[in-house]
Design an enzyme around this catalytic site. Structure first.
Site, PDB file in Angstrom:
ATOM      1  N   LYS A   1     -28.498  85.500 -48.610  1.00 45.31           N
ATOM      2  CA  LYS A   1     -27.207  85.271 -49.277  1.00 45.31           C
ATOM      3  C   LYS A   1     -26.827  86.513 -50.096  1.00 45.31           C
ATOM      4  O   LYS A   1     -27.665  87.388 -50.340  1.00 45.31           O
ATOM      5  CB  LYS A   1     -27.310  84.052 -50.193  1.00 45.31           C
ATOM      6  CG  LYS A   1     -28.377  84.182 -51.291  1.00 45.31           C
ATOM      7  CD  LYS A   1     -28.597  82.873 -52.039  1.00 45.31           C
ATOM      8  CE  LYS A   1     -29.697  83.010 -53.082  1.00 45.31           C
ATOM      9  NZ  LYS A   1     -30.038  81.718 -53.694  1.00 45.31           N
TER      10      LYS A   1
ATOM     11  N   TYR B   1     -18.472 107.300 -74.572  1.00 44.75           N
ATOM     12  CA  TYR B   1     -17.533 106.386 -75.206  1.00 44.75           C
ATOM     13  C   TYR B   1     -18.113 105.783 -76.479  1.00 44.75           C
ATOM     14  O   TYR B   1     -19.264 105.342 -76.500  1.00 44.75           O
ATOM     15  CB  TYR B   1     -17.165 105.241 -74.256  1.00 44.75           C
ATOM     16  CG  TYR B   1     -16.261 105.659 -73.120  1.00 44.75           C
ATOM     17  CD1 TYR B   1     -14.986 106.139 -73.363  1.00 44.75           C
ATOM     18  CD2 TYR B   1     -16.705 105.565 -71.812  1.00 44.75           C
ATOM     19  CE1 TYR B   1     -14.154 106.510 -72.313  1.00 44.75           C
ATOM     20  CE2 TYR B   1     -15.877 105.928 -70.749  1.00 44.75           C
ATOM     21  CZ  TYR B   1     -14.603 106.403 -71.013  1.00 44.75           C
ATOM     22  OH  TYR B   1     -13.786 106.770 -69.971  1.00 44.75           O
TER      23      TYR B   1
HETATM   24  C1  LIG Z   1     -31.513  81.732 -53.625  1.00 49.26           C
HETATM   25  C2  LIG Z   1     -32.300  80.550 -53.242  1.00 49.26           C
HETATM   26  C3  LIG Z   1     -33.617  80.697 -52.779  1.00 49.26           C
HETATM   27  C4  LIG Z   1     -34.359  82.006 -52.806  1.00 49.26           C
HETATM   28  O1  LIG Z   1     -34.790  82.231 -54.134  1.00 49.26           O
HETATM   29  P1  LIG Z   1     -35.678  83.503 -54.555  1.00 49.26           P
HETATM   30  O2  LIG Z   1     -36.034  83.228 -55.956  1.00 49.26           O
HETATM   31  O3  LIG Z   1     -34.777  84.694 -54.413  1.00 49.26           O
HETATM   32  O4  LIG Z   1     -36.819  83.540 -53.612  1.00 49.26           O
HETATM   33  C5  LIG Z   1     -34.270  79.559 -52.337  1.00 49.26           C
HETATM   34  N1  LIG Z   1     -33.663  78.347 -52.352  1.00 49.26           N
HETATM   35  C6  LIG Z   1     -32.407  78.166 -52.822  1.00 49.26           C
HETATM   36  C7  LIG Z   1     -31.813  76.802 -52.834  1.00 49.26           C
HETATM   37  C8  LIG Z   1     -31.695  79.254 -53.303  1.00 49.26           C
HETATM   38  O5  LIG Z   1     -30.460  79.074 -53.780  1.00 49.26           O
END
Ligand SMILES: *Cc1c(COP(=O)(O)O)cnc(C)c1O
Length: 362
Positions: free
Chosen positions: A38, A256
């Site tokens: 994702k 800044y």
């Molecule tokens: C993002 C996600 C994962 C992966 O999590 P990590 O901590 O990056 O391994 C697994 N399950 C769900 C439901 C997630 O949203």
């Protein structure tokens, strides 16, 4: 025309990616280890990551269906688990056509699903809220929800939950979440899945039919590094270079707001990366930057700007305009930068912006 004059880039090491995957999957030989890609594969480029991993993994996971469509159009053919499930009633037809596995976590999705004719034949995951209190049905609702599914939907169902504190190996909340899901899976004779990266690494007893591997695939650790059962290799190295050098006298300010003042004659190097590239604006003075030629770190001084940062190189010999620097990667852990910016590795990796070209190696 793509013209590249600025040398700011994210180098993505596909060999490191494969090594991380195989090492972590080997910790859970009885599980199918899904690669979570994702958010553009945590900033690494989802299409490239998927195409390079599809020989090795059983399935991918993304947050919502739009992300999965992009992968299908790019030629990724494996099943893709949609972690947030259907967000409109139309998502079911797309899921069925494209072999997307849909998470079902709220009553609205169940209504959409049960109103479909002909019935949905794709794979369903049923999310149970075991304590995260974000998505999923209450454990006591499980039987009623499963009873609303067709016999063939029931026979193909994966029960799913998500750890809220798996990064903390001393917190027995994870044990309770796991027990709850295991009890339900047994009761309903379903496959199940709970482990994220921290679960896979910290809680071997949580390895189930499917594990969902995210951050650690990219060589970033969700737990303290000295507790890792494997050696992870950073997949992303974020690089830039020095585009200006100047000498300051005592009392002069940098950047800044003039938040940093020279207490000695100081040499400042200006680097071509800023918060518009995803470098965290909250990185405090003192955040290290790695100088590639000198094999040393130098601290950020003054505020991070949109396109630039400034570092103090007074103590380093032979620094020149054009020299390469590493913001994080093989020589400087992203976790170190994250802690200087009061955030976590996940946020830094996912926020590297489109302005930064990804260069794939291996
Ligand atoms: C993002 C996600 C994962 C992966 O999590 P990590 O901590 O990056 O391994 C697994 N399950 C769900 C439901 C997630 O949203």
């Amino acid at each position: 025309m793509t013209y590249i004059s600025r040398r700011t880039q994210a180098v993505i090491d596909l060999c490191a990616l494969k090594e991380n995957y195989h090492q972590i999957a080997n910790l859970a030989k009885k599980s199918q280890t899904i690669a979570v890609i994702k958010a553009n594969a945590y900033g690494h480029g989802a299409v490239k990551i998927a195409l390079s991993m599809q020989k090795y993994v059983p399935a991918f996971a993304v947050a919502f269906i739009d992300e999965a469509i992009v992968l299908r159009e790019a030629g990724v053919s494996l099943p893709i688990l949609i972690l947030e499930g259907a967000l409109t009633d139309k998502d079911f037809a797309l899921a069925e056509q494209n072999n997307f596995w849909l998470m079902i976590h709220n009553p609205r999705q169940i209504d959409w699903l049960t109103n479909l004719t002909p019935a949905f034949t794709g794979k369903l995951w049923l999310k149970i809220d075991s304590g995260m209190n974000r998505l999923g049905f209450m454990p006591q609702e499980t039987t009623a929800i499963i009873n609303r599914l067709s016999v063939s939907q029931q026979s193909n169902l994966v029960l799913c939950s998500h750890f809220s504190t798996a990064d903390d190996s001393s917190n027995n909340n994870s044990q309770q979440q796991l027990q709850l899901l295991q009890t339900l899976a047994k009761q309903h004779n379903c496959q199940y899945s709970i482990a994220n990266s921290a679960g896979i690494l910290n809680w071997p007893q949580s390895h189930a039919n499917f594990n969902r591997l995210g951050i650690a695939l990219y060589g970033a650790s969700p737990i303290e590094k000295n507790k890792l059962p494997v050696t992870l290799k950073p997949v992303m190295t974020l690089q830039s270079n020095i585009i200006a050098l100047r000498e300051l006298t005592i009392g002069q300010f940098v950047g800044y707001g003039g938040i940093w003042q020279a207490k000695r004659p100081t040499i400042i190097a200006t680097i071509a990366i800023g918060y518009a590239d995803g470098y965290p604006r909250h990185a405090k003075s003192g955040t290290p930057v790695w100088l590639v030629n000198n094999q040393k770190t130098a601290p950020i001084v003054g505020r991070v700007s949109m396109d630039m940062i400034t570092i103090d190189v007074t103590d380093i010999e032979k620094v020149n305009i054009g020299d390469a620097v590493e913001l994080w990667g093989n020589n400087l852990a992203v976790e170190v930068v994250a802690s200087h910016a009061d955030t976590i590795n996940y946020e830094l990796l996912t926020r590297v912006s489109d302005r930064v070209p990804r260069i794939y190696q291996g």
